[in-house]
Design a protein around this motif. Sequence first.
Motif, PDB file in Angstrom:
ATOM      1  N   LYS A  69      45.765 -21.385 -11.550  1.00 41.97           N
ATOM      2  CA  LYS A  69      45.309 -21.007 -12.891  1.00 41.97           C
ATOM      3  C   LYS A  69      46.498 -20.695 -13.805  1.00 41.97           C
ATOM      4  O   LYS A  69      46.506 -21.053 -14.985  1.00 41.97           O
ATOM      5  CB  LYS A  69      44.382 -19.793 -12.814  1.00 41.97           C
ATOM      6  N   ASN A  70      47.515 -20.043 -13.224  1.00 42.47           N
ATOM      7  CA  ASN A  70      48.699 -19.701 -14.009  1.00 42.47           C
ATOM      8  C   ASN A  70      49.433 -20.961 -14.467  1.00 42.47           C
ATOM      9  O   ASN A  70      49.910 -21.038 -15.604  1.00 42.47           O
ATOM     10  CB  ASN A  70      49.638 -18.821 -13.182  1.00 42.47           C
ATOM     11  N   ILE A  73      47.434 -22.430 -17.383  1.00 37.64           N
ATOM     12  CA  ILE A  73      47.586 -21.635 -18.604  1.00 37.64           C
ATOM     13  C   ILE A  73      48.947 -21.879 -19.245  1.00 37.64           C
ATOM     14  O   ILE A  73      49.060 -22.116 -20.448  1.00 37.64           O
ATOM     15  CB  ILE A  73      47.392 -20.129 -18.296  1.00 37.64           C
ATOM     16  N   GLY A  77      49.941 -23.804 -22.762  1.00 37.90           N
ATOM     17  CA  GLY A  77      50.311 -22.809 -23.749  1.00 37.90           C
ATOM     18  C   GLY A  77      51.690 -23.041 -24.321  1.00 37.90           C
ATOM     19  O   GLY A  77      52.321 -24.070 -24.111  1.00 37.90           O
TER      20      GLY A  77
END
Length: 283
Positions: A69-70, A73, A77
Amino acid sequence: MKKIIIFALAAVFAVSCSDKKQNEEVSAEALRIDSLQRIIDQKDNELNDVMATFNEIQEGFRLIEAAEKNVTIVKDGESTNKSEQIRQSMRTIQQRMEKNRELIARLQQQVREGSTRSEELRRTIENFTKELEAKNSELASLRAELEQKDIHIAQLDKTVSELNTNVSELKQETAQKAETIKEQDTQIHSAWYVFGTKKELQEQNIYQKGKVLRANFNKNYFTKIDIRVDKEIKLYSKRAELLTSHPAGSYTLQPDAQNQYVLRITNPQQFWSASKYLVVLVK
């Protein structure tokens, strides 16, 4: 009376045998209970080990999902150190994948060698294995996606870094070559001269028995010059004679206003062509 005594003794014996039998039965029961307890304790220990491994595997998958998930993201981003964050998360995923693979193998061994066997546990191990394979496929897809973005940037950074290194090395190499050329140029255009009385020159092994520069003469006694710059040598003497060979016409040897000789080199290349050492005998 005798019969009464015998009867009493028989009764006592019967009671004694009954007590002994009861004691033996109690001891046997105690041993059976102790054996059962040991079996229960063994199963508890095995189950605790299995559950510990089970929980560690689950925690590993949780950390893998968090790292995935990191990556998503950060990838989507805006961050100044995006590439480094992604690389760190990818390292975490890889490390936990390896760890979970080892833990699943340990769990299989615990079940195989222990007494705790169940269909549910077998299915759990199969599910863990399938989940690990699925994560492996996800990781491969994630790597393929990153190769088009972040890994390309990392490769570009590497290329720029290598280019900077090459430029730096080239500058250093150029500087070294320039220094070498400068040293060679200086050496090519260097010459050494000395003037002195016969005694002075003999003391330095420069002039011996009518010959010059034949023995181990003292080179440190000479003065170094640049033939492109130094074209006039004052001899501070009213008599002077060149002992080394230099072409006529490449120099003049004349007295100055104080009647002291001065050597003027009119053609440096020709003058120093025969020898880079000049020896002048003065009186």
